[in-house]
Design a protein around this motif. Structure first.
Motif, mmCIF file in Angstrom:
data_model
loop_
_atom_site.group_PDB
_atom_site.id
_atom_site.type_symbol
_atom_site.label_atom_id
_atom_site.label_comp_id
_atom_site.label_asym_id
_atom_site.label_seq_id
_atom_site.Cartn_x
_atom_site.Cartn_y
_atom_site.Cartn_z
ATOM 1 N N SER A 105 79.113 62.166 64.573
ATOM 2 C CA SER A 105 79.349 60.743 64.778
ATOM 3 C C SER A 105 78.046 60.006 65.045
ATOM 4 C CB SER A 105 80.307 60.527 65.954
ATOM 5 O OG SER A 105 81.566 61.115 65.707
ATOM 6 N N VAL A 106 77.219 60.577 65.895
ATOM 7 C CA VAL A 106 75.919 59.978 66.205
ATOM 8 C C VAL A 106 75.056 59.931 64.941
ATOM 9 C CG1 VAL A 106 73.740 60.376 67.435
ATOM 10 C CG2 VAL A 106 75.926 60.526 68.655
ATOM 11 N N ARG A 111 67.661 54.289 69.577
ATOM 12 C CA ARG A 111 66.916 53.593 68.534
ATOM 13 C C ARG A 111 65.975 52.545 69.103
ATOM 14 N NH1 ARG A 111 68.925 54.403 63.487
ATOM 15 N NH2 ARG A 111 67.999 52.478 62.720
ATOM 16 N N GLY A 112 66.430 51.795 70.087
ATOM 17 C CA GLY A 112 65.643 50.674 70.569
ATOM 18 C C GLY A 112 65.554 49.597 69.506
ATOM 19 N N GLY A 113 64.710 48.608 69.740
ATOM 20 C CA GLY A 113 64.514 47.551 68.754
ATOM 21 C C GLY A 113 65.696 46.601 68.661
ATOM 22 N N LYS A 114 65.742 45.894 67.549
ATOM 23 C CA LYS A 114 66.786 44.893 67.344
ATOM 24 C C LYS A 114 68.160 45.550 67.270
ATOM 25 C CE LYS A 114 68.163 41.072 64.338
ATOM 26 N NZ LYS A 114 67.881 40.315 63.089
ATOM 27 N N ARG A 115 69.091 44.991 68.012
ATOM 28 C CA ARG A 115 70.441 45.551 68.043
ATOM 29 C C ARG A 115 71.299 44.968 66.926
ATOM 30 N NH1 ARG A 115 72.471 47.702 72.873
ATOM 31 N NH2 ARG A 115 74.520 46.844 72.376
ATOM 32 N N PRO A 116 72.207 45.773 66.386
ATOM 33 C CA PRO A 116 73.190 45.222 65.453
ATOM 34 C C PRO A 116 74.211 44.381 66.220
ATOM 35 C CG PRO A 116 73.730 47.488 65.968
ATOM 36 C CD PRO A 116 72.403 47.205 66.631
ATOM 37 N N PHE A 117 75.008 43.665 65.494
ATOM 38 C CA PHE A 117 76.125 42.903 66.061
ATOM 39 C C PHE A 117 77.234 43.903 66.382
ATOM 40 C CE2 PHE A 117 79.761 40.184 66.247
ATOM 41 C CZ PHE A 117 79.330 38.877 66.446
ATOM 42 N N ILE A 175 78.286 54.461 70.806
ATOM 43 C CA ILE A 175 77.509 53.381 70.208
ATOM 44 C C ILE A 175 76.343 53.011 71.119
ATOM 45 C CG2 ILE A 175 77.578 50.933 69.561
ATOM 46 C CD1 ILE A 175 80.566 51.523 68.725
ATOM 47 N N ALA A 176 76.608 52.888 72.428
ATOM 48 C CA ALA A 176 75.542 52.567 73.381
ATOM 49 C C ALA A 176 74.458 53.642 73.358
ATOM 50 C CB ALA A 176 76.124 52.430 74.780
ATOM 51 N N ARG A 177 74.870 54.898 73.277
ATOM 52 C CA ARG A 177 73.902 56.000 73.232
ATOM 53 C C ARG A 177 72.984 55.882 72.022
ATOM 54 N NH1 ARG A 177 75.871 62.235 72.143
ATOM 55 N NH2 ARG A 177 73.931 62.972 71.155
ATOM 56 N N VAL A 178 73.578 55.630 70.857
ATOM 57 C CA VAL A 178 72.788 55.528 69.634
ATOM 58 C C VAL A 178 71.835 54.343 69.700
ATOM 59 C CG1 VAL A 178 72.925 55.018 67.162
ATOM 60 C CG2 VAL A 178 74.424 56.745 68.171
ATOM 61 N N LEU A 179 72.310 53.202 70.173
ATOM 62 C CA LEU A 179 71.456 52.014 70.207
ATOM 63 C C LEU A 179 70.332 52.177 71.218
ATOM 64 C CD1 LEU A 179 74.046 49.127 69.772
ATOM 65 C CD2 LEU A 179 72.788 50.434 68.053
ATOM 66 N N LYS A 180 70.587 52.897 72.301
ATOM 67 C CA LYS A 180 69.523 53.177 73.270
ATOM 68 C C LYS A 180 68.477 54.108 72.654
ATOM 69 C CE LYS A 180 70.511 53.853 77.608
ATOM 70 N NZ LYS A 180 70.979 54.481 78.878
ATOM 71 N N ARG A 211 80.079 47.713 80.551
ATOM 72 C CA ARG A 211 79.453 48.921 81.108
ATOM 73 C C ARG A 211 79.334 50.005 80.037
ATOM 74 N NH1 ARG A 211 82.925 47.542 85.420
ATOM 75 N NH2 ARG A 211 84.453 49.147 84.794
ATOM 76 N N ASN A 212 80.407 50.200 79.275
ATOM 77 C CA ASN A 212 80.380 51.231 78.230
ATOM 78 C C ASN A 212 79.284 50.965 77.204
ATOM 79 O OD1 ASN A 212 82.510 52.691 79.313
ATOM 80 N ND2 ASN A 212 84.055 51.769 77.970
ATOM 81 N N LEU A 213 79.162 49.708 76.796
ATOM 82 C CA LEU A 213 78.187 49.336 75.767
ATOM 83 C C LEU A 213 76.813 49.027 76.343
ATOM 84 C CD1 LEU A 213 80.548 47.158 73.548
ATOM 85 C CD2 LEU A 213 79.405 49.264 72.822
ATOM 86 N N GLU A 214 76.736 48.987 77.671
ATOM 87 C CA GLU A 214 75.472 48.771 78.375
ATOM 88 C C GLU A 214 74.835 47.437 77.987
ATOM 89 O OE1 GLU A 214 72.891 52.215 78.384
ATOM 90 O OE2 GLU A 214 74.621 53.583 78.307
ATOM 91 N N VAL A 215 75.656 46.387 78.062
ATOM 92 C CA VAL A 215 75.169 45.032 77.779
ATOM 93 C C VAL A 215 75.700 44.076 78.839
ATOM 94 C CG1 VAL A 215 74.976 45.380 75.286
ATOM 95 C CG2 VAL A 215 77.132 44.542 76.256
ATOM 96 N N GLU A 216 74.983 42.992 79.018
ATOM 97 C CA GLU A 216 75.445 41.940 79.936
ATOM 98 C C GLU A 216 76.512 41.067 79.272
ATOM 99 O OE1 GLU A 216 74.754 41.190 83.179
ATOM 100 O OE2 GLU A 216 73.827 43.179 83.189
ATOM 101 N N THR A 217 76.308 40.814 77.966
ATOM 102 C CA THR A 217 77.205 39.918 77.237
ATOM 103 C C THR A 217 77.674 40.602 75.965
ATOM 104 O OG1 THR A 217 75.954 37.994 78.050
ATOM 105 C CG2 THR A 217 77.414 37.645 76.169
ATOM 106 N N LEU A 218 78.980 40.646 75.756
ATOM 107 C CA LEU A 218 79.531 41.215 74.525
ATOM 108 C C LEU A 218 79.331 40.227 73.376
ATOM 109 C CD1 LEU A 218 82.920 42.615 75.907
ATOM 110 C CD2 LEU A 218 80.808 43.908 75.483
ATOM 111 N N ASP A 219 78.877 40.736 72.227
ATOM 112 C CA ASP A 219 78.672 39.867 71.068
ATOM 113 C C ASP A 219 79.964 39.190 70.631
ATOM 114 O OD1 ASP A 219 75.982 40.613 70.922
ATOM 115 O OD2 ASP A 219 76.386 42.262 69.547
ATOM 116 N N LEU A 220 81.035 39.970 70.596
ATOM 117 C CA LEU A 220 82.336 39.453 70.169
ATOM 118 C C LEU A 220 83.425 40.256 70.845
ATOM 119 C CD1 LEU A 220 84.114 37.667 68.242
ATOM 120 C CD2 LEU A 220 83.977 39.549 66.596
ATOM 121 N N LEU A 221 84.308 39.572 71.533
ATOM 122 C CA LEU A 221 85.480 40.205 72.141
ATOM 123 C C LEU A 221 86.701 39.759 71.353
ATOM 124 C CD1 LEU A 221 88.072 39.858 74.239
ATOM 125 C CD2 LEU A 221 86.756 41.982 74.272
ATOM 126 N N GLN A 222 87.481 40.721 70.873
ATOM 127 C CA GLN A 222 88.684 40.410 70.098
ATOM 128 C C GLN A 222 89.928 40.860 70.867
ATOM 129 O OE1 GLN A 222 87.550 41.833 65.748
ATOM 130 N NE2 GLN A 222 86.453 42.976 67.322
#
Length: 328
Positions: A35-36, A72-78, A65-70, A109-120
């Motif tokens: 998956s990673v 990688r670093g750099g610009k995050r996807p949406f 997803i949070a693990r992979v983005l951490k 907390r799971n995604l390790e962000v202050e603000t979610l890009d999109l909540l559905q």
């Protein structure tokens, strides 16, 4: 990869995204290493939109997803996520301000962000769309900075049409594929008119449109294609798009002659969706790098001919429509 406007949000996203349900749960055995690797491969190839939910593996998908983005670093996807299916019973009364705040805080907390890009909202009961106070709760969460914007994930076209009457609904996620054509009628036109982003989910009809299944194919006990075949766990439309298994197999055989040389039926199915300009992004799932890259490659197929588009419509009208059209 070509990008498309994500509604009126000011963002653009690659037209093929990553649906992260399969790396969470309910699709049989999942290997976190694969998956990673799938996420890394997709992001390396230019993918910049990931869709998940708080209930996919009870947060496991979000945490991967949070693990992979951490890493990688750099610009995050949406990254879009969803909330609401943690309720023991799907009732409008459960969509309180407190519950929404708790669900969203958990995803943050799971995604390790202050603000979610999109909540559905995650396929709430139909009646929820007739409760303005629910959408007012989401407005307060935007004001607090917990979410940047909000949308809905729906089962039915009628729900989508009602949802976009609320002026700040930024997106609608809906099942749209060669076995579910109804959204392309009134809803797509209204979404475009109002500047609402459209996320096409279940694009391969739970793998049916990959052309890899046979009458004797068996699915693991933990796979919804086994345990939700008749809607035992959630809306049956989420499994094979609500098309009876044998009916779907027969229709797939009629679609095979349309596959371009060097492509797969799954890639044809994804390219067919991209022929609809109202779609902002399509989110096929992938459990390994090969699947992820094959999905992305579908965007490079030539545009489908009028004849091919007409043949898909004919097969739908003849074989599929009676089972799904008015239900969803």
């Amino acid at each position: 990869m070509r990008s498309r406007a994500f509604g009126r949000t000011g963002h653009t996203v690659g037209e093929i995204g990553f649906g992260a349900w399969a790396i969470g749960a309910a699709w049989g055995t999942v290997d976190d290493g694969e998956s990673v690797a799938a996420l890394h491969a997709a992001l390396d190839a230019g993918l910049d939109f990931i869709d998940t939910a708080d209930v996919y593996g009870d947060g496991h998908s979000e945490r991967l997803i949070a693990r992979v983005l951490k890493e990688r670093g750099g610009k995050r996807p949406f990254v879009a996520t969803k909330a609401g299916r943690r309720l023991p019973r799907q009732e409008v009364a459960g969509y309180t301000a407190q519950n929404l705040q708790e669900w969203i805080d958990r995803s943050r907390r799971n995604l390790e962000v202050e603000t979610l890009d999109l909540l559905q909202l995650h396929c709430p009961p139909t009646d929820a769309y007739y409760h303005p106070e629910l959408f007012e709760h989401l407005e307060r969460l935007v004001e607090r900075g917990a979410i940047a914007r909000y949308g809905v994930s729906v089962e039915r076209v009628e729900e989508a049409l009602k949802a976009i009457e609320y002026p700040n609904v930024a997106s609608v996620q809906i099942i749209f594929n060669m076995f579910r054509l109804r959204p392309a009628q009134l809803f797509f036109a209204e979404a475009q008119r109002r500047g609402v982003a459209v996320i096409a989910r279940v694009p391969l009809a739970s793998g049916m449109l990959s052309g890899k299944f046979r009458p004797d194919t068996r699915f693991e006990e933990s796979d919804h294609r086994n345990f939700n075949r008749n809607g035992e766990a959630f809306d049956v439309g989420e499994t094979f798009s609500g098309v009876p298994y044998e009916v779907g197999l027969a229709a797939v055989e009629k679609l095979r002659p349309l596959v371009p040389e060097g492509a797969t039926l799954a890639q044809l199915a994804l390219r067919w969706i991209l022929m609809h300009e109202a779609v902002s992004v399509v989110i096929p799932g992938a459990k390994n790098p090969q699947q992820a890259l094959a999905n992305i490659a579908a965007a490079d197929l030539p545009a489908l001919s009028d004849e091919a588009m007409g043949e898909v419509a004919r097969i739908y009208e003849q074989d599929i429509k009676p089972y799904v059209h008015q239900r969803w």
